[in-house]
Motif scaffolding. Structure first.
Motif, PDB file in Angstrom:
ATOM      1  N   VAL A 184       0.820  -1.206   0.000  1.00 12.09           N
ATOM      2  CA  VAL A 184       0.000   0.000   0.000  1.00 12.09           C
ATOM      3  C   VAL A 184       0.860   1.264   0.000  1.00 12.09           C
ATOM      4  CG1 VAL A 184      -1.863  -1.160   1.228  1.00 12.09           C
ATOM      5  CG2 VAL A 184      -0.132   0.103   2.506  1.00 12.09           C
ATOM      6  N   ASP A 185       0.208   2.378  -0.280  1.00  6.59           N
ATOM      7  CA  ASP A 185       0.934   3.652  -0.279  1.00  6.59           C
ATOM      8  C   ASP A 185       0.973   4.270   1.113  1.00  6.59           C
ATOM      9  OD1 ASP A 185       1.269   3.322  -2.945  1.00  6.59           O
ATOM     10  OD2 ASP A 185      -0.290   4.725  -3.542  1.00  6.59           O
ATOM     11  N   GLY A 186       0.028   3.853   1.940  1.00  6.96           N
ATOM     12  CA  GLY A 186      -0.039   4.417   3.280  1.00  6.96           C
ATOM     13  C   GLY A 186      -0.944   3.572   4.154  1.00  6.96           C
ATOM     14  N   LEU A 187      -1.012   3.931   5.423  1.00  7.67           N
ATOM     15  CA  LEU A 187      -1.713   3.069   6.364  1.00  7.67           C
ATOM     16  C   LEU A 187      -2.511   3.907   7.357  1.00  7.67           C
ATOM     17  CD1 LEU A 187      -1.726   0.023   6.661  1.00  7.67           C
ATOM     18  CD2 LEU A 187       0.150   0.216   8.278  1.00  7.67           C
ATOM     19  N   ILE A 188      -3.705   3.443   7.661  1.00 10.05           N
ATOM     20  CA  ILE A 188      -4.467   4.043   8.748  1.00 10.05           C
ATOM     21  C   ILE A 188      -4.602   3.015   9.849  1.00 10.05           C
ATOM     22  CG2 ILE A 188      -6.687   5.012   9.446  1.00 10.05           C
ATOM     23  CD1 ILE A 188      -7.113   5.996   6.646  1.00 10.05           C
TER      24      ILE A 188
END
Lengths: 353, 353
Positions: free
Chosen positions: A140-144
DNA sequence: TCGCTTTTGTCAACCGGTTGCCATAGATTG
DNA sequence: CAATCTATGGCAACCGGTTGACAAAAGCGA
């Protein structure tokens, strides 16, 4: 036979042609290039670097792409760039309704901005959470991270790799989205005070829960302000079952009003108290947190301090995407308002009969 | 200044070395190959084709991989193979608790088998659903559609591309997982009949809902068998609100028992009837479907025909993964049992006072 | 008309695994 | 001991976009 150009070929007599199409798999930029009569790299630019090619060529290529029904191959794109147009969301428990709205908020925002949401669950375990986070990080490009159980250092370590946004907790140096509990809590406590309550209990959540600590702090401060006595009780787990189990302690504590770490606890507590013949809110007032799905199914419907969970999810996604697109600064905490939702489970104490 | 290599360095005189590492990005199979002293392709085989290389080399490579903390790059793998170890799940409404357990079941199974779940929502719209499905198709190995709104032909078209499993609906030629409503419904209807009810209503769900049609059929058949009169009422939407709205029709219909397409409708209906002073179940019995989260929060708690939603999600995921690994046959429908969960919202009719 | 700057398109080298084909070495067999 | 087979590792060509470097073309002022 590695010679791709045939100096004497009259028409497209594809021999060992490198990017020969056989109508089988999906069209590629090479096909478009052939149709439009330009170089593949020009196609690539036309499709991903607006303004880099002339309007004429752009149109040519777009028409060809439309004609061939072209779709970029996300992997081919991701390989050299690392970008995937995807971000991950890790929640502690998929069946905990607290997260439903967070998930939806994030998903909606993702779709809106042409991103895809990848969901993972940590089953309330810090190690599972970290494993999942590491696994997702690769794709992924980012994470929450929603209500993460992992410790601050590990979260910061993740954040060094790729953008990370945390929901329901504050981690120094990492952008966060947290409901600001104070407004909602002070409304709740004032309401209890106005109804004649003098001693209230707070049923805490998991001991490592950052949010539980904030809520207890808020409750204590608000009680002090309103000159109420506040006691803190521990729960075994932040579920309906946990609520049932804490009922004994609540009765033993002699309070006339209870705030619980979350709605699930409140619901379980109310069920257990009612089963014991106690009338809510006549004999005891109950106030939950979050205003989850189903909080108004109970009889009486649950009074609760609402956190705008959907907003949190959407806000976190927006923060993350902005970060990914280089807008805005890395850190900082986004605070969203909480408010009291006054329903039937809290109110004036009736004199014992 | 973009020249990272010093041409005159004594050691490690990487010239225009193709796969030179600078300790910056992630380790690759080329790094492993270098450390282990073998060819990259051997590394690739050791890591993904068990038995293809000798045990000795295998060990060598595994040690090197462990030492470098190697992780495969999913995109590089996906590009030539098309495999992503990922599958998609599309639900109609993320905040509808019916799907919570389906999502969890699917997610758990996915993680267990080393797959990643990608979630999308269709917002109850057939076109959104199809768009999402097409978008996901590009990046996943297979797709699960939960209660799809898209028509059969489009679903079959998707299934021609990659494996698709459908939940809560039967589509000819596509593997499906559906709760078998009959057992649960006949239990429910028999229970109503035994309690003296003679006329029952079924509140239907969305008109395109395959499952709603099945449930109505089941109710009608069971009523016929038990010699009860059955009427069908329509709802505006399958939510709590829809349940409130249909209360008028229910009262007008003169029935003493109602089965609703889902629990949400049942809860809304019960709320509205109670608000009008009608006592449940003394004056009217209410039975929902699914046994969603919160169905037991109501007073009285809801009697409902439980569908093992988690099982559906897990079953669909298992079916899909087996399909992806070449085991098992493409089509066929997996049926899971339903059962009556008898709670307080149904029971004997009390004579009017 | 010429030189100079700015567009615009091309070339080719990647990104990091996968896999068909082939060479070799060791095992097996007659 | 020669002949054949098989297990194993290496070579190199992909998968399909992206991007830096560069050259051709176009625009432009003098």
């Amino acid at each position: 036979m590695t010679e791709p150009k045939k100096p004497d070929a009259p028409a497209a007599t594809g021999r060992a042609n490198k990017h020969a199409r056989d109508g089988k798999s999906n069209p590629t930029i090479y096909d478009i290039a052939k149709v439009a009569g330009v170089n593949p790299s020009t196609v690539s630019r036309a499709l991903s670097k607006p303004g880099r090619v002339s309007a004429k060529t752009q149109k040519l290529i777009e028409d060809a792409a439309a004609e061939l029904n072209y779709q970029v191959n996300p992997f081919a794109r991701a390989l050299p760039t690392g970008r995937t147009n995807t971000f991950g969301l890790i929640v502690a428990d998929i069946t905990n309704p607290t997260f439903f709205d967070i998930i939806r908020g994030a998903e909606t925002t993702a779709t809106l901005r042409d991103y895809t949401l990848v969901l993972a669950e940590s089953a309330e375990s810090a190690v599972t959470e970290l494993t999942a986070a590491r696994r997702l990080m690769a794709t992924v490009d980012g994470l929450i991270l929603a209500s993460p159980r992992t410790d601050d250092d590990n979260i910061r370590a993740l954040a060094r790799d790729k953008p990370v946004v945390v929901i329901n907790r504050e981690v120094e140096g990492v952008p966060c989205v947290v409901p600001d509990v104070n407004k909602g809590i002070s409304e709740a406590v004032r309401s209890l005070a106005a109804n004649g309550h003098t001693k209230v209990a707070f049923v805490a959540g998991p001991s490592q829960s950052w949010m539980s600590a904030r809520r207890w702090e808020g409750v204590r401060a608000a009680c002090e302000w309103s000159r109420l006595e506040a006691v803190r009780l521990d729960s075994t787990k932040p579920t309906v079952d946990g609520g049932r189990q804490v009922a004994r302690d609540v009765r033993a504590s002699g309070v006339t009003a209870v705030l619980t770490y979350n709605d699930l606890l409140a619901i379980g507590l109310m069920q257990e108290l009612q089963a014991a013949g106690i009338v809510v809110p006549d004999q005891i007032s109950i106030v939950g947190f979050d205003d989850i799905f189903g909080a108004d199914f109970t009889t009486p419907p649950l009074t609760t301090v609402r956190s705008p969970l959907g907003e949190c999810g959407a806000g976190a996604a927006t923060l993350l995407l902005d970060l990914l697109h280089g807008m805005g600064e890395p850190a900082g905490t986004l605070r969203v308002e909480t408010e009291l939702v006054l329903r039937g489970s809290s109110g004036r104490l009736l004199p014992a009969r």
